[in-house]
Design a protein around this motif. Structure first.
Motif, mmCIF file in Angstrom:
data_model
loop_
_atom_site.group_PDB
_atom_site.id
_atom_site.type_symbol
_atom_site.label_atom_id
_atom_site.label_comp_id
_atom_site.label_asym_id
_atom_site.label_seq_id
_atom_site.Cartn_x
_atom_site.Cartn_y
_atom_site.Cartn_z
ATOM 1 N N ILE A 27 27.188 38.362 24.943
ATOM 2 C CA ILE A 27 26.669 38.045 23.609
ATOM 3 C C ILE A 27 25.252 38.579 23.462
ATOM 4 N N GLU A 28 24.427 38.330 24.457
ATOM 5 C CA GLU A 28 23.045 38.816 24.411
ATOM 6 C C GLU A 28 22.997 40.343 24.394
ATOM 7 N N ARG A 29 23.862 40.977 25.187
ATOM 8 C CA ARG A 29 23.854 42.436 25.267
ATOM 9 C C ARG A 29 24.271 43.070 23.946
ATOM 10 N N GLU A 30 25.324 42.509 23.319
ATOM 11 C CA GLU A 30 25.866 43.122 22.110
ATOM 12 C C GLU A 30 25.038 42.822 20.869
ATOM 13 N N THR A 31 24.390 41.672 20.829
ATOM 14 C CA THR A 31 23.719 41.254 19.596
ATOM 15 C C THR A 31 22.202 41.308 19.681
ATOM 16 N N GLY A 32 21.657 41.329 20.896
ATOM 17 C CA GLY A 32 20.209 41.282 21.058
ATOM 18 C C GLY A 32 19.622 39.907 20.826
ATOM 19 N N TYR A 33 20.475 38.923 20.645
ATOM 20 C CA TYR A 33 20.028 37.544 20.396
ATOM 21 C C TYR A 33 19.775 36.848 21.729
ATOM 22 N N ASN A 34 18.625 36.188 21.869
ATOM 23 C CA ASN A 34 18.293 35.560 23.155
ATOM 24 C C ASN A 34 18.190 34.036 23.065
ATOM 25 N N GLY A 35 18.793 33.451 22.007
ATOM 26 C CA GLY A 35 18.750 32.003 21.873
ATOM 27 C C GLY A 35 20.050 31.324 22.244
ATOM 28 N N CYS A 36 20.899 32.040 22.985
ATOM 29 C CA CYS A 36 22.209 31.494 23.356
ATOM 30 C C CYS A 36 22.104 30.666 24.635
ATOM 31 N N GLU A 37 22.786 29.515 24.649
ATOM 32 C CA GLU A 37 22.766 28.611 25.798
ATOM 33 C C GLU A 37 24.201 28.317 26.228
ATOM 34 N N LEU A 38 24.419 28.220 27.528
ATOM 35 C CA LEU A 38 25.720 27.864 28.067
ATOM 36 C C LEU A 38 25.704 26.411 28.510
ATOM 37 N N TRP A 39 26.607 25.614 27.943
ATOM 38 C CA TRP A 39 26.799 24.237 28.382
ATOM 39 C C TRP A 39 28.244 24.096 28.862
ATOM 40 N N ILE A 40 28.439 23.283 29.894
ATOM 41 C CA ILE A 40 29.757 23.138 30.503
ATOM 42 C C ILE A 40 30.409 21.829 30.040
ATOM 43 N N VAL A 41 31.680 21.937 29.634
ATOM 44 C CA VAL A 41 32.451 20.748 29.268
ATOM 45 C C VAL A 41 33.927 21.031 29.527
ATOM 46 N N ASP A 42 34.619 20.023 30.035
ATOM 47 C CA ASP A 42 36.063 20.103 30.252
ATOM 48 C C ASP A 42 36.713 19.153 29.258
ATOM 49 N N LEU A 43 37.343 19.700 28.222
ATOM 50 C CA LEU A 43 37.924 18.862 27.179
ATOM 51 C C LEU A 43 39.092 18.020 27.670
ATOM 52 N N ALA A 44 39.662 18.372 28.804
ATOM 53 C CA ALA A 44 40.779 17.601 29.337
ATOM 54 C C ALA A 44 40.312 16.381 30.115
ATOM 55 N N ASN A 45 39.006 16.149 30.125
ATOM 56 C CA ASN A 45 38.446 15.037 30.890
ATOM 57 C C ASN A 45 37.491 14.253 29.992
ATOM 58 N N PHE A 46 37.863 13.032 29.647
ATOM 59 C CA PHE A 46 37.031 12.235 28.747
ATOM 60 C C PHE A 46 35.616 12.049 29.296
ATOM 61 N N ALA A 47 35.511 11.876 30.602
ATOM 62 C CA ALA A 47 34.195 11.668 31.201
ATOM 63 C C ALA A 47 33.312 12.889 30.988
ATOM 64 N N SER A 48 33.895 14.073 31.095
ATOM 65 C CA SER A 48 33.131 15.300 30.884
ATOM 66 C C SER A 48 32.667 15.404 29.434
ATOM 67 N N VAL A 49 33.540 15.021 28.496
ATOM 68 C CA VAL A 49 33.187 15.086 27.073
ATOM 69 C C VAL A 49 32.046 14.121 26.753
#
Length: 353
Positions: free
Chosen positions: A71-93
């Motif tokens: 995303i950063e390479r193609e758009t030049g945008y540097n405000g992107c953040e990666l957050w981890i979540v597993d929707l199959a796990n209520f605790a993760s959500v």
């Protein structure tokens, strides 16, 4: 509305409208299921609109990092953040939601794109059938639990109301609940029961999840206070090349299922980028008439009517039953949900059609 298979085929052969654009400066956008396919392409479109923050939520950290870099390479945008979540796990959500409450600030656009196709019964760690949880329950956790932050939205005037976009499908036109499910006081529990999830029933599970997505958007809209600057929108991304069907390609080389999928994709499928334009329109389009977008169903960059079952008295009754059961289930997940529902949602108005 009754939409025929032929009408959907004609849609697939239609010219896809250009991507909608908007000024997202100062806004926070969250895309769930953003490392591949239409979620990934939509994230790139959002990045080009320069939001203050773009959060891509993924289950797999390694794949998420690859998507982030691309995303950063193609758009030049540097405000992107990666957050981890597993929707199959209520605790993760709920962990994800707690983190957003601490660190996310106000959320202006939420795109719930993640989904799976599963043709056999597979329970999650919480004991629910996987497709049902992945495509429906966890999306509702995001509504009833703060990243939406209904507390801060209540009574607050805004020229650009926040949007929740739930990715549905034209498949909702061609499915109605089985009589046993529709008559149940706990239809989600029925659908998730291992005894119910025989191969015959699992063949229609993905379609059922798309109907539930449409019902959820309408149920939420019914319950939002008129002063709450939040619009919920369902969207059909169309039939696209996607990793959603990747398991079909694991079948034996000459299986009929694999051949049928490949043939359908060759004849009908849009690119993931074309499909992503529908998600973007649902997120930023139609701002000149926000009331029309509330509980709307987006197809080919415009609003169209939903299935007859959804509009029927039976559909409304089923919608309310599913909503009430969902809240009961989520109350068992977090004690924060009931106060939010009580304080910031209202008894639905039966006049909505």
């Amino acid at each position: 509305m009754k939409k025929s298979l032929l009408a959907s085929v004609i849609d697939q052969w239609s010219v896809v409208p250009p991507v909608e654009t908007a000024d997202l400066s100062g806004k926070t956008v969250l895309v769930v299921g953003a490392n591949v396919g239409i979620g990934f392409e939509a994230s790139k479109h959002f990045a080009r609109m320069q939001p203050a923050r773009l959060i891509i939520a993924c289950r797999n950290e390694a794949k998420g990092k690859v998507a982030l870099a691309e995303i950063e390479r193609e758009t030049g945008y540097n405000g992107c953040e990666l957050w981890i979540v597993d929707l199959a796990n209520f605790a993760s959500v709920t962990t994800f939601s707690d983190k957003f409450k601490r660190e996310g600030g106000d959320l202006h656009i939420l795109v719930m794109n993640a989904a799976i196709v599963q043709l056999v019964y597979q329970p999650t760690a919480d004991g629910w059938e996987s497709v049902l949880v992945y495509c429906t329950f966890s999306a509702r956790c995001y509504d009833s639990y703060p990243p939406f932050r209904l507390q801060s939205l209540r009574g607050e005037k805004s020229s650009t109301p926040s949007r929740i976009v739930i990715v549905s499908s034209d498949l909702h036109y061609w499915i109605t609940p089985a009589k046993e499910v529709e008559a149940s006081t706990t239809p989600l529990e029925t659908l998730s029961n291992e005894e119910w999830c025989i191969p015959e029933h699992m063949q229609s599970r993905y379609n059922e999840s798309k109907l539930l997505n449409v019902l959820f958007v309408r149920a939420l809209t019914d319950r939002l206070q008129s002063i709450t600057p939040l619009s919920a929108v369902a969207v059909n991304p169309g039939y696209c090349y996607s990793q959603l069907r990747r398991d079909w390609y694991k079948k034996p080389t000459f299986s009929f299922a694999r051949i049928a999928v490949a043939l359908n994709e060759r004849l009908l499928a849009w690119t993931a980028e074309q499909g992503s334009r529908q998600l973007v329109f649902a997120a930023v389009g139609g701002r000149d008439n926000e009331d029309n977008m509330k509980a709307g169903y987006v197809n080919l960059g415009r609003l169209i009517e939903v299935a007859d079952f959804v509009l029927s008295d039976e559909g409304r009754k089923f919608q309310n039953t599913v909503w009430n059961e969902t809240i009961d289930i989520l109350n068992g997940v977090s004690d924060k949900i009931a106060p939010i529902v009580q304080d910031y949602l209202v008894v639905p108005d039966s006049s909505i059609n």
